[in-house]
Write an enzyme that holds these catalytic residues in place. Structure first.
Site, PDB file in Angstrom:
ATOM      1  N   CYS A  44      36.392  51.667  31.902  1.00 63.11           N
ATOM      2  CA  CYS A  44      37.481  52.013  31.054  1.00 63.11           C
ATOM      3  C   CYS A  44      38.720  51.943  31.858  1.00 63.11           C
ATOM      4  CB  CYS A  44      37.333  54.076  30.500  1.00 63.11           C
ATOM      5  SG  CYS A  44      38.421  53.857  28.853  1.00 63.11           S
TER       6      CYS A  44
ATOM      7  N   GLU B  69      31.633  53.938  27.468  1.00 64.27           N
ATOM      8  CA  GLU B  69      31.745  54.604  27.751  1.00 64.27           C
ATOM      9  C   GLU B  69      31.906  56.025  26.545  1.00 64.27           C
ATOM     10  OE1 GLU B  69      35.022  56.820  30.414  1.00 64.27           O
ATOM     11  OE2 GLU B  69      35.786  55.200  29.160  1.00 64.27           O
TER      12      GLU B  69
ATOM     13  N   LYS C 268      32.632  56.269  38.143  1.00 70.20           N
ATOM     14  CA  LYS C 268      33.948  55.522  37.572  1.00 70.20           C
ATOM     15  C   LYS C 268      34.869  56.916  39.309  1.00 70.20           C
ATOM     16  CE  LYS C 268      36.917  55.785  33.822  1.00 70.20           C
ATOM     17  NZ  LYS C 268      37.417  56.780  32.136  1.00 70.20           N
TER      18      LYS C 268
END
Length: 509
Positions: free
Chosen positions: A191, A72, A158
């Site tokens: 993440c 990321e 995300k």
């Protein structure tokens, strides 16, 4: 000839795998621990430096990989955005009639690299998009996947954002998957998503995905949430293969990449424990097609180290709320201890001897709510042993200079926890050794679960004496049990550290 064979398999053999390794039950994966260029140039210059680093690591793979993953937030930024198509029939390497003119040249270069090296490729980018309802400009934190020819076969935006004020969420969370020519279906996310049910657990529990990819820029936190520690525990409890690519900025507390094979443990991993400068390194491993199958080469050659820990580590902010008991640092000690808090009780059986004074240690049990940012919470139940720098509970998860080389030898360590049953939860081993800041491998501990009427009884035990333990715990994330306003806030240290990192990115842009 080999490319023609792959094409034949793709067209005519949906369940047939394309490489000799895959025929043997394995595929070759690479994950990058990557230090981004964040200062010292314009946004375009930084992008070009990062892209050059990506291409260099792909070249090191030498065309031997089936899939490569980059982390990321290590490629472009908000001043060098790109459009990302949801999928393309043809390679993105060459521009096609009707292509979005906002697709940046660097994305096409990566598509060309995927084709050149014959590998699937997953990268994370800052994406420019237009809201289909309002027409407003949007910025997303986006994973994009290329197949071996450079065509886009998957995109994920995300959902669980973490201190990303310039980034937008989608209207609804996405579940992103893609199929490969070596017989594996992957799911992927970014993440912070790993700490929540959607999309991470949705992929595993609802869709039955057994091979998962996560791109990360992760701040490690003691005693329970350092990067490799969380990755290995998550893969273990979900019984999946996990490919985790991490950013590498140790001076900001960011490091941690690895390839994990479910309950078989880590196949490759890296934490920048004793350096302040990050790395650009490609970790390679042969990954079993079946996460339940024991890999052929599962023995990691990691010598014990006594180097200091320079990686900046955060501290769990709720330690004062734990029910704890301090282990007396007396030669040849042992204890049978039961600790409870609310609906969780845990029994500890321990034998230990201090060496050269050693760390202080506490046993702890906690049932509580954890606030990460804004209105995002986790409800946690945990019990375990963890290291402290002195006799106070406030020092647990802190590392003092004078105690970095001192040890306590645990000759017996067993935890039995009684965890309330809930429909949506994840309970995992959370272990950490000071030698590399890695989790213990399966050869070093046992883990068993027994389902009762309204409880899950979990037993966790050390197989052999250990002298470098920092954490040995059972960590439960209960996804549906939180209430706004009832959770503890992150410590000032966390907010300042993450804000500093964001400012570094802005300076670089």
């Amino acid at each position: 000839m080999f490319k023609l064979l792959r094409l034949f398999v793709w067209l005519f053999g949906g369940l047939v795998v394309s490489s000799s390794e895959a025929l043997d039950g394995f595929y070759t994966a690479g994950v990058a621990e990557f230090r981004p260029a964040i200062m010292g140039g314009t946004s375009q210059q930084l992008l070009e430096a990062n892209l050059a680093g990506y291409l260099e690591l792909m070249a090191l793979g030498n065309g031997t990989t089936d899939i490569i993953v980059f982390p990321e937030a290590t490629l472009n930024g908000v001043l060098t955005l790109t459009a990302v198509p949801e999928f393309t029939k043809l390679s993105l390497c060459e521009e096609q009639p009707g292509d979005d003119t906002e697709i940046a040249p660097f994305l096409r270069q990566l598509a060309c690299a995927a084709r050149e090296y014959g590998t699937y490729l997953l990268v994370n980018v800052k994406e420019r998009a237009t809201d289909k309802f309002s027409g407003a400009n949007m910025i997303h934190n986006t994973n994009v996947v290329f197949d071996r020819q450079g065509a886009v076969i998957s995109r994920y935006r995300k959902w669980n954002l973490y201190l990303e004020p310039s980034t937008n969420r989608t209207e609804e969370p996405e579940l992103a998957t893609f199929q490969t020519d070596f017989g594996v279906t992957f799911g992927h996310f970014v993440c912070f998503d790993m700490l929540f049910y959607t999309p991470a657990q949705d992929l595993v529990e609802r869709l039955g995905i057994r091979h998962v990819i996560v791109t990360k820029m992760f701040n490690s936190e003691l005693p329970f949430l350092t990067a490799s520690q969380l990755q290995q525990g998550w893969a273990w409890s979900n019984r999946v293969n996990l490919l985790a690519a991490g950013g590498s900025l140790p001076q900001a507390g960011i490091s941690g990449s690895g390839i994990y094979a479910g309950e078989q443990g880590a196949l490759a991993r890296l934490m920048m424990k004793d350096e302040t400068e990050g790395q650009r390194k490609l970790l390679l491993a042969r990954v079993p097609l079946d996460p339940e199958e024991e890999p052929m080469d599962n023995e990691l050659l990691e010598a014990d180290e006594t180097t200091p820990i320079r990686l900046k580590l955060l501290q769990q902010p709720e330690l004062k709320k734990f029910a704890t008991w301090e282990l007396p640092m007396v030669e040849g000690s042992s204890v049978d201890k039961r600790l409870c808090q609310e609906d969780l009780c845990c029994e500890f059986r321990i034998k230990w001897s201090p060496v050269d004074g050693g760390h202080n240690y506490r046993l702890g049990v906690w049932v509580g709510q954890r606030r990460y940012e804004e209105e995002q919470y986790s409800a946690i139940r945990l019990c375990g042993l963890f290291a402290c720098s002195n006799s106070s509970v406030e020092s647990c998860g802190l590392i003092s200079e004078e105690q970095r080389e001192q040890r306590v030898v645990f000759t017996e360590l067993q935890i039995l926890g009684e965890f309330v049953r809930r429909p949506r939860r994840l309970i995992m081993p959370s272990t950490l050794s000071s030698s590399h800041l890695y989790a213990l491998q399966p050869s070093q501990l046992t883990w068993s679960m027994e389902e009762l009427d309204n409880l899950t009884r979990i037993k966790m035990e050390l197989r052999q004496p250990h002298s470098q333990l920092m954490t040995f715990a059972i960590y439960g994330n209960y996804f549906d049990e939180y209430a706004n306003g009832g959770a503890g806030r992150l410590g000032t240290q966390l907010v300042l550290l993450i804000t500093t990192l964001m400012m570094m990115h802005l300076i670089g842009e």
